[in-house]
Design a protein around this motif. Structure first.
Motif, mmCIF file in Angstrom:
data_model
loop_
_atom_site.group_PDB
_atom_site.id
_atom_site.type_symbol
_atom_site.label_atom_id
_atom_site.label_comp_id
_atom_site.label_asym_id
_atom_site.label_seq_id
_atom_site.Cartn_x
_atom_site.Cartn_y
_atom_site.Cartn_z
ATOM 1 N N LEU A 67 0.199 -6.618 -1.465
ATOM 2 C CA LEU A 67 -0.747 -6.129 -2.475
ATOM 3 C C LEU A 67 -1.096 -7.188 -3.525
ATOM 4 O O LEU A 67 -1.877 -6.916 -4.434
ATOM 5 C CB LEU A 67 -0.167 -4.888 -3.164
ATOM 6 N N MET A 68 -0.537 -8.371 -3.386
ATOM 7 C CA MET A 68 -0.836 -9.448 -4.325
ATOM 8 C C MET A 68 -1.891 -10.408 -3.779
ATOM 9 O O MET A 68 -2.430 -11.229 -4.522
ATOM 10 C CB MET A 68 0.448 -10.202 -4.678
ATOM 11 N N ALA A 119 -6.519 2.472 -0.033
ATOM 12 C CA ALA A 119 -6.010 2.738 1.315
ATOM 13 C C ALA A 119 -6.242 1.555 2.240
ATOM 14 O O ALA A 119 -5.423 1.275 3.136
ATOM 15 C CB ALA A 119 -6.671 3.995 1.875
ATOM 16 N N GLU A 120 -7.338 0.823 2.035
ATOM 17 C CA GLU A 120 -7.672 -0.299 2.917
ATOM 18 C C GLU A 120 -6.705 -1.471 2.745
ATOM 19 O O GLU A 120 -6.656 -2.376 3.595
ATOM 20 C CB GLU A 120 -9.104 -0.775 2.646
ATOM 21 N N VAL A 172 0.506 4.451 6.048
ATOM 22 C CA VAL A 172 0.922 4.478 4.649
ATOM 23 C C VAL A 172 -0.323 4.660 3.790
ATOM 24 O O VAL A 172 -1.297 3.926 3.941
ATOM 25 C CB VAL A 172 1.653 3.180 4.241
ATOM 26 N N THR A 173 -0.297 5.651 2.906
ATOM 27 C CA THR A 173 -1.461 5.931 2.063
ATOM 28 C C THR A 173 -1.057 5.907 0.593
ATOM 29 O O THR A 173 0.095 6.223 0.248
ATOM 30 C CB THR A 173 -2.060 7.313 2.387
ATOM 31 N N PRO A 174 -1.974 5.535 -0.297
ATOM 32 C CA PRO A 174 -1.650 5.531 -1.725
ATOM 33 C C PRO A 174 -1.583 6.948 -2.270
ATOM 34 O O PRO A 174 -2.152 7.889 -1.704
ATOM 35 C CB PRO A 174 -2.807 4.743 -2.345
ATOM 36 N N THR A 175 -0.907 7.107 -3.393
ATOM 37 C CA THR A 175 -0.865 8.388 -4.079
ATOM 38 C C THR A 175 -2.165 8.580 -4.856
ATOM 39 O O THR A 175 -3.004 7.674 -4.955
ATOM 40 C CB THR A 175 0.313 8.445 -5.064
ATOM 41 N N TRP A 233 -0.632 4.565 -6.665
ATOM 42 C CA TRP A 233 0.671 3.971 -6.413
ATOM 43 C C TRP A 233 0.972 4.051 -4.923
ATOM 44 O O TRP A 233 0.201 4.623 -4.139
ATOM 45 C CB TRP A 233 1.763 4.720 -7.183
ATOM 46 N N VAL A 234 2.116 3.490 -4.524
ATOM 47 C CA VAL A 234 2.572 3.571 -3.138
ATOM 48 C C VAL A 234 3.971 4.163 -3.136
ATOM 49 O O VAL A 234 4.840 3.724 -3.895
ATOM 50 C CB VAL A 234 2.592 2.184 -2.456
#
Length: 405
Positions: free
Chosen positions: A214-215, A366-367, A373-376, A380-381
């Motif tokens: 994610l960075m 989400a991408e 795995v999906t974001p809240t 967040w994750v």
């Protein structure tokens, strides 16, 4: 016998003294030379801790008077049942090795209880029963999490060159669930796998690789890996093109990072310091705070966390995390990125911690995440051990991201 004696010492260290399995191994495995015996001791102890509540229920069903939790005979019976029901050791071999652990003790009682359970043909449930305090803490999530704890995890590798993912998946005989990732079945010496000596990969759970994903790419920009040891995320940052400062208070654990950097022919600025006292010379383009935590998200590989984490320990970690976050937010350049991560399933360390950060949130899309795995809703994750269960699951993590104004 050396493996069984060591397993009994490991179990006692975790349940009576509250040590982690890693901490207990130095003493318990001292004198156990054969690699196979050391591995067997870990396997017996791990399966005993993973299924402890259910093993105790079986023991209690076969005794007229309940055995105290800290009696040696209960400990030995736990190990005996784990070997029979989880490691498929024949009952006669379990008896031959187990009763010798009770020399001068109630061997007849242990033999009678174990024999009665064997004759009944008892079995364990499909999913381990969580300790009551853990189930209460995890609430409505408990059943789903427990489903991911039934088996030890597979082996995940992060690749130095994500472009070679298909090549390494084929060469290693594994599967890939994301670019730069290969998953293998458990077993075998890691050092003997293709690519180890040449520095093509390092061991890292798939969930643990998500914060750095994610960075983004570094393109030579400066990143701080705060609380970096043992260094898997530092290696990820280096492979993604960041210029990395890796800071941690543990010189020994940073030594593991140094060894891996040499093996992979990478270089990071390694700093041994207390993050609550250290000050950077200049701000960073990005900071990763993979904060110290209770590590309950690693219960698949470290089932001791199911039995030794207390509310007081959670409270202490929450306080430390908050102080680290406060410091990290002041070390970013304008527009810089802060990623916070914990391998914990406790809401206090994740969902309740993130709203305290004063920086503008940078929600995860989400991408940006791997399939499954999906974001809240907050961006967040949150992962847990039963996520991607069809492929072997993943550790429990919480991840949040912000940008400096």
């Amino acid at each position: 016998m050396p493996a069984r004696r060591a397993a009994l010492k490991l179990l006692d260290a975790v349940l009576r003294r509250g040590e982690t399995l890693d901490q207990a191994e130095a003493g318990a495995l001292r004198g156990v030379q054969a690699p196979a015996d050391r591995a067997l001791a870990r396997a017996i102890t791990g399966e005993t801790l993973r299924w402890l509540v259910d093993l105790d229920a079986l023991i209690d069903s076969a005794t007229r008077q309940r055995l105290a939790d800290d009696t040696k005979v209960r400990g030995v019976l736990r190990l005996m049942l784990a070997q029979w029901l989880r490691l498929n050791t024949p009952p006669h071999a379990v008896i031959a090795t187990g009763l010798d652990l009770l020399a001068g003790g109630p061997r007849r009682l242990a033999h009678g209880v174990f024999g009665a359970l064997v004759r009944q043909g008892v079995t364990l449930p499909d999913v381990p029963t969580l300790p009551p305090l853990v189930a209460t803490r995890w609430g409505t999530r408990a059943a789903a999490i427990a489903a991911g704890l039934a088996e030890p995890p597979p082996l995940d590798l992060s690749l130095r060159d994500p472009a070679a993912t298909a090549e390494w998946a084929e060469r290693l005989g594994g599967i890939s669930l994301a670019p730069g990732h290969v998953r293998l079945a458990r077993g075998g010496a890691i050092e003997a796998l293709p690519g180890f000596a040449e520095g093509a990969w390092w061991v890292q759970d798939l969930a643990a690789s998500l914060p750095v994903r994610l960075m983004g790419a570094g393109h030579g920009r400066r990143a701080l890996d705060l609380c970096a040891a043992p260094g898997g995320k530092t290696l990820q940052l280096l492979a993604a093109g960041w210029e990395v400062t890796a800071l941690d208070a543990s010189r020994r654990r940073l030594g593991l990072l140094g060894d891996n950097c040499k093996r992979l022919d990478m270089w990071a600025k390694i700093v041994v310091a207390n993050a609550l006292e250290w000050e950077p010379e200049e701000p960073f383009d990005a900071i990763l705070l993979d904060a110290p935590c209770t590590a309950t998200g690693t219960a698949r590989r470290h089932p001791d966390v199911l039995h030794r984490i207390s509310p007081a320990q959670i409270e202490g970690m929450v306080d430390l995390q908050a102080r680290l976050l406060d410091r990290a937010t002041g070390w970013l350049k304008p527009g810089g990125t802060l990623v916070y991560a914990v391998c914990s399933l406790e809401r206090e360390e994740g969902e309740a911690q993130a709203p305290r950060v004063t920086l503008p949130p940078r929600p995860v899309g989400a991408e940006e995440l791997i399939a499954g795995v999906t974001p809240t809703a907050e961006g967040w994750v949150r992962t847990h051990p039963a996520l991607l269960a069809e492929h072997g699951g993943m550790d429990g993590f919480f991840i949040a991201r912000w940008s400096a104004p």
